[in-house]
Design a protein around this motif. Structure first.
Motif, PDB file in Angstrom:
ATOM      1  N   ASP A  35     -40.879 -12.792 -49.162  1.00  0.00           N
ATOM      2  CA  ASP A  35     -39.789 -12.336 -47.823  1.00  0.00           C
ATOM      3  C   ASP A  35     -40.311 -10.825 -47.870  1.00  0.00           C
ATOM      4  OD1 ASP A  35     -37.932 -12.260 -46.094  1.00  0.00           O
ATOM      5  OD2 ASP A  35     -36.644 -12.411 -47.660  1.00  0.00           O
ATOM      6  N   LYS A  36     -40.944 -10.137 -46.377  1.00  0.00           N
ATOM      7  CA  LYS A  36     -41.438  -9.612 -46.597  1.00  0.00           C
ATOM      8  C   LYS A  36     -41.794  -9.142 -45.074  1.00  0.00           C
ATOM      9  CE  LYS A  36     -45.784  -9.789 -47.680  1.00  0.00           C
ATOM     10  NZ  LYS A  36     -46.959  -9.105 -48.789  1.00  0.00           N
ATOM     11  N   ALA A  37     -41.447  -7.756 -44.212  1.00  0.00           N
ATOM     12  CA  ALA A  37     -41.696  -7.767 -42.955  1.00  0.00           C
ATOM     13  C   ALA A  37     -43.073  -9.284 -42.317  1.00  0.00           C
ATOM     14  CB  ALA A  37     -42.235  -5.844 -42.682  1.00  0.00           C
ATOM     15  N   TRP A  38     -42.629  -8.874 -41.219  1.00  0.00           N
ATOM     16  CA  TRP A  38     -43.720  -9.881 -40.203  1.00  0.00           C
ATOM     17  C   TRP A  38     -45.333  -9.506 -40.384  1.00  0.00           C
ATOM     18  CZ3 TRP A  38     -47.038  -9.483 -36.129  1.00  0.00           C
ATOM     19  CH2 TRP A  38     -46.605  -8.168 -34.823  1.00  0.00           C
ATOM     20  N   ILE A  39     -45.016  -8.401 -39.714  1.00  0.00           N
ATOM     21  CA  ILE A  39     -46.591  -7.616 -40.158  1.00  0.00           C
ATOM     22  C   ILE A  39     -47.056  -7.690 -41.310  1.00  0.00           C
ATOM     23  CG2 ILE A  39     -45.644  -5.273 -40.598  1.00  0.00           C
ATOM     24  CD1 ILE A  39     -48.100  -6.247 -37.470  1.00  0.00           C
ATOM     25  N   ASP A  40     -46.059  -7.273 -42.513  1.00  0.00           N
ATOM     26  CA  ASP A  40     -47.400  -7.867 -44.163  1.00  0.00           C
ATOM     27  C   ASP A  40     -48.003  -9.173 -43.836  1.00  0.00           C
ATOM     28  OD1 ASP A  40     -47.202  -4.714 -44.318  1.00  0.00           O
ATOM     29  OD2 ASP A  40     -44.916  -5.618 -45.237  1.00  0.00           O
TER      30      ASP A  40
END
Length: 220
Positions: free
Chosen positions: A153-158
């Motif tokens: 669960d982290k930023a979509w770009i990551d």
């Protein structure tokens, strides 16, 4: 300078998509934390694909340009504290990819003569399908963070390349199992992508290659 025509326009799209996939992998592996650069590369790679759109198709060029501009602006704002426009960015990218997929599929299907450009176009449609589903999965992760096992669960770009990898593994029905859906809605889209990938290869690409071979035999 040779003008882009309907006889070579898919080559721009093909190399733009390959560039996007490779740069996403490279940034994920070698430049951890370079989110702004990844977003910029996405916009640049997709913008290059617009070069292959016929200059007379002003509506399509304007529509693609609007969606990329919206994705770029909303994506840039997402990096500022207090602004989270990730969904806007992803939805704009999804509409861009779906529009490209529709236009490419239409040109590939509505033809009396199967050229090399049409064969490349069918491959482009396949790549666009995989990319479109990847964005759909990212949207689901934004809405439901625990949608997939194996994706943090982290930023979509990551998560971009991990989701692209999962999407193409699903589209080709390989299914390594390192990433898997948990919730019902993601499961629905996963098996829908698997069905689409199987039928697309069996029907579209096979029929185009067969038609191409028949044309070659007839010209002998």
């Amino acid at each position: 300078m040779k003008k882009v025509s309907k006889d070579d326009n898919f080559y721009f799209l093909f190399f733009a998509l390959l560039g996007l996939l490779f740069t996403s992998a490279m940034m994920q592996q070698l430049f951890e934390g370079g989110q702004k650069m990844i977003l910029a590369l996405i916009i640049v790679c997709l913008a290059l694909s617009i070069v292959g759109v016929n200059h007379k198709q002003t509506f399509y060029r304007s529509w693609y340009g609007f969606l990329l501009t919206l994705a770029g602006i909303s994506g840039a704002f997402s990096f500022f504290e207090g602004y989270d426009l990730s969904l806007v960015t992803l939805i704009a990218l999804l509409f861009f990819l779906l529009s490209h997929t529709y236009a490419a599929l239409k040109q590939v299907m509505l033809t009396d003569y199967v050229s090399r450009n049409q064969i490349v176009g069918s491959v482009c449609v396949y790549l666009l399908l995989g990319m479109s589903w990847a964005i759909i999965y990212l949207i689901q992760i934004e809405l439901f963070p625990k949608s997939f096992n194996g994706i943090e669960d982290k930023a979509w770009i990551d998560n971009l390349f991990e989701v692209i990898y999962f999407s193409f593994i699903t589209l080709t029905t390989v299914g390594y199992g390192d990433i898997s859906p948990v919730l019902p809605i993601p499961k629905f889209f996963v098996f829908l992508e698997s069905l689409t990938g199987s039928f697309y290869l069996a029907i579209m690409v096979a029929s185009l290659v067969s038609s191409r071979l028949n044309q070659s035999d007839n010209h002998r």
